[in-house]
Design a protein around this motif. Sequence first.
Motif, PDB file in Angstrom:
ATOM      1  N   PRO A  44      39.278  12.491   8.298  1.00 33.82           N
ATOM      2  CA  PRO A  44      39.161  12.795   9.727  1.00 33.82           C
ATOM      3  C   PRO A  44      39.319  11.535  10.581  1.00 33.82           C
ATOM      4  O   PRO A  44      38.771  10.480  10.255  1.00 33.82           O
ATOM      5  N   GLY A  45      40.117  11.651  11.639  1.00 33.96           N
ATOM      6  CA  GLY A  45      40.358  10.529  12.528  1.00 33.96           C
ATOM      7  C   GLY A  45      41.407   9.551  12.049  1.00 33.96           C
ATOM      8  O   GLY A  45      41.793   8.645  12.777  1.00 33.96           O
ATOM      9  N   SER A  46      41.882   9.711  10.833  1.00 30.61           N
ATOM     10  CA  SER A  46      42.902   8.813  10.265  1.00 30.61           C
ATOM     11  C   SER A  46      44.261   9.485  10.321  1.00 30.61           C
ATOM     12  O   SER A  46      44.387  10.649  10.694  1.00 30.61           O
ATOM     13  N   SER A  47      45.286   8.746   9.899  1.00 31.99           N
ATOM     14  CA  SER A  47      46.635   9.294   9.904  1.00 31.99           C
ATOM     15  C   SER A  47      47.432   8.740   8.732  1.00 31.99           C
ATOM     16  O   SER A  47      46.986   7.816   8.051  1.00 31.99           O
ATOM     17  N   ILE A  48      48.609   9.302   8.548  1.00 34.98           N
ATOM     18  CA  ILE A  48      49.530   8.771   7.546  1.00 34.98           C
ATOM     19  C   ILE A  48      49.956   7.372   7.955  1.00 34.98           C
ATOM     20  O   ILE A  48      50.172   6.506   7.123  1.00 34.98           O
ATOM     21  N   GLY A  49      50.064   7.148   9.230  1.00 36.47           N
ATOM     22  CA  GLY A  49      50.527   5.867   9.759  1.00 36.47           C
ATOM     23  C   GLY A  49      51.929   6.029  10.317  1.00 36.47           C
ATOM     24  O   GLY A  49      52.810   6.572   9.642  1.00 36.47           O
ATOM     25  N   LEU A  50      52.136   5.578  11.532  1.00 37.19           N
ATOM     26  CA  LEU A  50      53.430   5.701  12.180  1.00 37.19           C
ATOM     27  C   LEU A  50      54.465   4.911  11.392  1.00 37.19           C
ATOM     28  O   LEU A  50      54.282   3.723  11.131  1.00 37.19           O
ATOM     29  N   GLU A  51      55.546   5.597  10.988  1.00 39.93           N
ATOM     30  CA  GLU A  51      56.561   4.971  10.145  1.00 39.93           C
ATOM     31  C   GLU A  51      57.908   5.628  10.348  1.00 39.93           C
ATOM     32  O   GLU A  51      58.015   6.685  10.954  1.00 39.93           O
ATOM     33  N   LYS A  52      58.934   4.958   9.808  1.00 40.65           N
ATOM     34  CA  LYS A  52      60.301   5.479   9.865  1.00 40.65           C
ATOM     35  C   LYS A  52      60.978   5.160   8.540  1.00 40.65           C
ATOM     36  O   LYS A  52      60.922   4.036   8.059  1.00 40.65           O
ATOM     37  N   HIS A  53      61.617   6.179   7.933  1.00 36.94           N
ATOM     38  CA  HIS A  53      62.383   6.014   6.709  1.00 36.94           C
ATOM     39  C   HIS A  53      63.858   6.189   7.075  1.00 36.94           C
ATOM     40  O   HIS A  53      64.310   7.320   7.267  1.00 36.94           O
ATOM     41  N   PRO A  54      64.637   5.110   7.167  1.00 39.68           N
ATOM     42  CA  PRO A  54      66.028   5.210   7.633  1.00 39.68           C
ATOM     43  C   PRO A  54      66.910   6.130   6.791  1.00 39.68           C
ATOM     44  O   PRO A  54      67.797   6.785   7.322  1.00 39.68           O
ATOM     45  N   ASP A  55      66.663   6.192   5.484  1.00 41.47           N
ATOM     46  CA  ASP A  55      67.548   6.926   4.583  1.00 41.47           C
ATOM     47  C   ASP A  55      66.832   8.026   3.807  1.00 41.47           C
ATOM     48  O   ASP A  55      67.314   8.456   2.762  1.00 41.47           O
ATOM     49  N   THR A  56      65.678   8.472   4.295  1.00 46.24           N
ATOM     50  CA  THR A  56      64.886   9.452   3.555  1.00 46.24           C
ATOM     51  C   THR A  56      64.513  10.626   4.444  1.00 46.24           C
ATOM     52  O   THR A  56      63.841  10.450   5.455  1.00 46.24           O
ATOM     53  N   ASP A  57      64.961  11.826   4.065  1.00 41.48           N
ATOM     54  CA  ASP A  57      64.454  13.044   4.688  1.00 41.48           C
ATOM     55  C   ASP A  57      63.109  13.356   4.043  1.00 41.48           C
ATOM     56  O   ASP A  57      62.884  13.039   2.867  1.00 41.48           O
ATOM     57  N   GLN A  58      62.217  13.992   4.797  1.00 42.72           N
ATOM     58  CA  GLN A  58      60.886  14.261   4.279  1.00 42.72           C
ATOM     59  C   GLN A  58      60.434  15.659   4.699  1.00 42.72           C
ATOM     60  O   GLN A  58      60.672  16.085   5.824  1.00 42.72           O
ATOM     61  N   PHE A  59      59.792  16.364   3.760  1.00 42.60           N
ATOM     62  CA  PHE A  59      59.211  17.678   4.001  1.00 42.60           C
ATOM     63  C   PHE A  59      57.723  17.552   3.700  1.00 42.60           C
ATOM     64  O   PHE A  59      57.341  17.036   2.649  1.00 42.60           O
ATOM     65  N   LEU A  60      56.875  18.027   4.612  1.00 43.11           N
ATOM     66  CA  LEU A  60      55.434  18.015   4.403  1.00 43.11           C
ATOM     67  C   LEU A  60      54.892  19.423   4.611  1.00 43.11           C
ATOM     68  O   LEU A  60      55.382  20.155   5.472  1.00 43.11           O
ATOM     69  N   ARG A  61      53.869  19.788   3.829  1.00 43.46           N
ATOM     70  CA  ARG A  61      53.211  21.088   4.007  1.00 43.46           C
ATOM     71  C   ARG A  61      51.713  20.877   4.009  1.00 43.46           C
ATOM     72  O   ARG A  61      51.162  20.231   3.113  1.00 43.46           O
ATOM     73  N   ILE A  62      51.059  21.426   5.013  1.00 45.00           N
ATOM     74  CA  ILE A  62      49.606  21.330   5.143  1.00 45.00           C
ATOM     75  C   ILE A  62      48.971  22.464   4.334  1.00 45.00           C
ATOM     76  O   ILE A  62      49.339  23.623   4.496  1.00 45.00           O
ATOM     77  N   ASP A  63      48.002  22.117   3.470  1.00 45.90           N
ATOM     78  CA  ASP A  63      47.296  23.128   2.688  1.00 45.90           C
ATOM     79  C   ASP A  63      45.821  23.240   3.051  1.00 45.90           C
ATOM     80  O   ASP A  63      45.144  24.172   2.615  1.00 45.90           O
ATOM     81  N   ALA A  64      45.300  22.300   3.840  1.00 45.48           N
ATOM     82  CA  ALA A  64      43.910  22.383   4.303  1.00 45.48           C
ATOM     83  C   ALA A  64      43.723  21.392   5.445  1.00 45.48           C
ATOM     84  O   ALA A  64      44.298  20.311   5.443  1.00 45.48           O
ATOM     85  N   GLY A  65      42.897  21.782   6.411  1.00 46.21           N
ATOM     86  CA  GLY A  65      42.573  20.900   7.524  1.00 46.21           C
ATOM     87  C   GLY A  65      43.424  21.158   8.753  1.00 46.21           C
ATOM     88  O   GLY A  65      44.235  22.082   8.794  1.00 46.21           O
ATOM     89  N   GLU A  66      43.204  20.316   9.758  1.00 48.19           N
ATOM     90  CA  GLU A  66      43.910  20.428  11.033  1.00 48.19           C
ATOM     91  C   GLU A  66      44.432  19.064  11.441  1.00 48.19           C
ATOM     92  O   GLU A  66      43.769  18.048  11.226  1.00 48.19           O
ATOM     93  N   GLY A  67      45.615  19.063  12.035  1.00 53.96           N
ATOM     94  CA  GLY A  67      46.178  17.794  12.448  1.00 53.96           C
ATOM     95  C   GLY A  67      47.177  17.937  13.560  1.00 53.96           C
ATOM     96  O   GLY A  67      47.367  19.019  14.136  1.00 53.96           O
ATOM     97  N   LYS A  68      47.823  16.816  13.841  1.00 56.24           N
ATOM     98  CA  LYS A  68      48.865  16.767  14.854  1.00 56.24           C
ATOM     99  C   LYS A  68      50.008  15.939  14.282  1.00 56.24           C
ATOM    100  O   LYS A  68      49.796  14.861  13.722  1.00 56.24           O
ATOM    101  N   CYS A  69      51.212  16.467  14.423  1.00 54.75           N
ATOM    102  CA  CYS A  69      52.425  15.779  13.993  1.00 54.75           C
ATOM    103  C   CYS A  69      53.135  15.247  15.234  1.00 54.75           C
ATOM    104  O   CYS A  69      53.273  15.981  16.216  1.00 54.75           O
ATOM    105  N   VAL A  70      53.568  13.996  15.190  1.00 56.79           N
ATOM    106  CA  VAL A  70      54.368  13.415  16.267  1.00 56.79           C
ATOM    107  C   VAL A  70      55.629  12.809  15.668  1.00 56.79           C
ATOM    108  O   VAL A  70      55.611  12.297  14.546  1.00 56.79           O
ATOM    109  N   MET A  71      56.741  12.876  16.416  1.00 57.95           N
ATOM    110  CA  MET A  71      58.015  12.292  15.981  1.00 57.95           C
ATOM    111  C   MET A  71      58.812  11.871  17.203  1.00 57.95           C
ATOM    112  O   MET A  71      58.630  12.412  18.289  1.00 57.95           O
ATOM    113  N   GLY A  72      59.715  10.920  16.974  1.00 56.52           N
ATOM    114  CA  GLY A  72      60.610  10.506  18.043  1.00 56.52           C
ATOM    115  C   GLY A  72      61.593   9.454  17.579  1.00 56.52           C
ATOM    116  O   GLY A  72      61.558   8.994  16.436  1.00 56.52           O
TER     117      GLY A  72
END
Length: 158
Positions: A44-72
């Motif tokens: 709680p209160g933590s994050s994956i960490g703001l990052e960018k993967h120039p050559d990597t597509d990524q798929f994520l699926r939430i299985d428990a909890g609540e969060g917020k996704c940001v991108m740009g």
Amino acid sequence: MTIEDIGPKPHAFDIETATRKNENYRTTVWTGKYLQVTLMSIEPGSSIGLEKHPDTDQFLRIDAGEGKCVMGDSEDDLDFEQAVSDGWSIQVPAGKWHDVINTGDEPLRLYTIYAPVHHAQGIIHKTAEDSERDEENGVDVPPEWTVQPDSSSEDEHA
């Protein structure tokens, strides 16, 4: 539930149960030649960490909890924002800045699929700090037998 990353061999397991039981920041559970599956737990209160993967597509699926996704397109222009919870998926195109923040009061449990492979086979990081240290020390690198892009672009972290 313990899952061993057996590399590019056929594998099957209950990913929802494994994801919900994972207590590590990141656990790599399957590494193929072209993609990789990891389980994550964000406090709680933590994050994956703001990052960018120039050559990597990524798929994520939430299985428990609540969060917020940001991108740009830049770390200062995160114009995509979406509340996420159990059952939600997130698709991150290569080259997009992104983060997933735990906005709830319990661990955010998710799995992520990287294409191409992004981490060392079988690596386990109990904390985000362990992950950062291993990346900085060159410990967390994809196996040589995986197919990696020709680009020399490095991941970026805010």
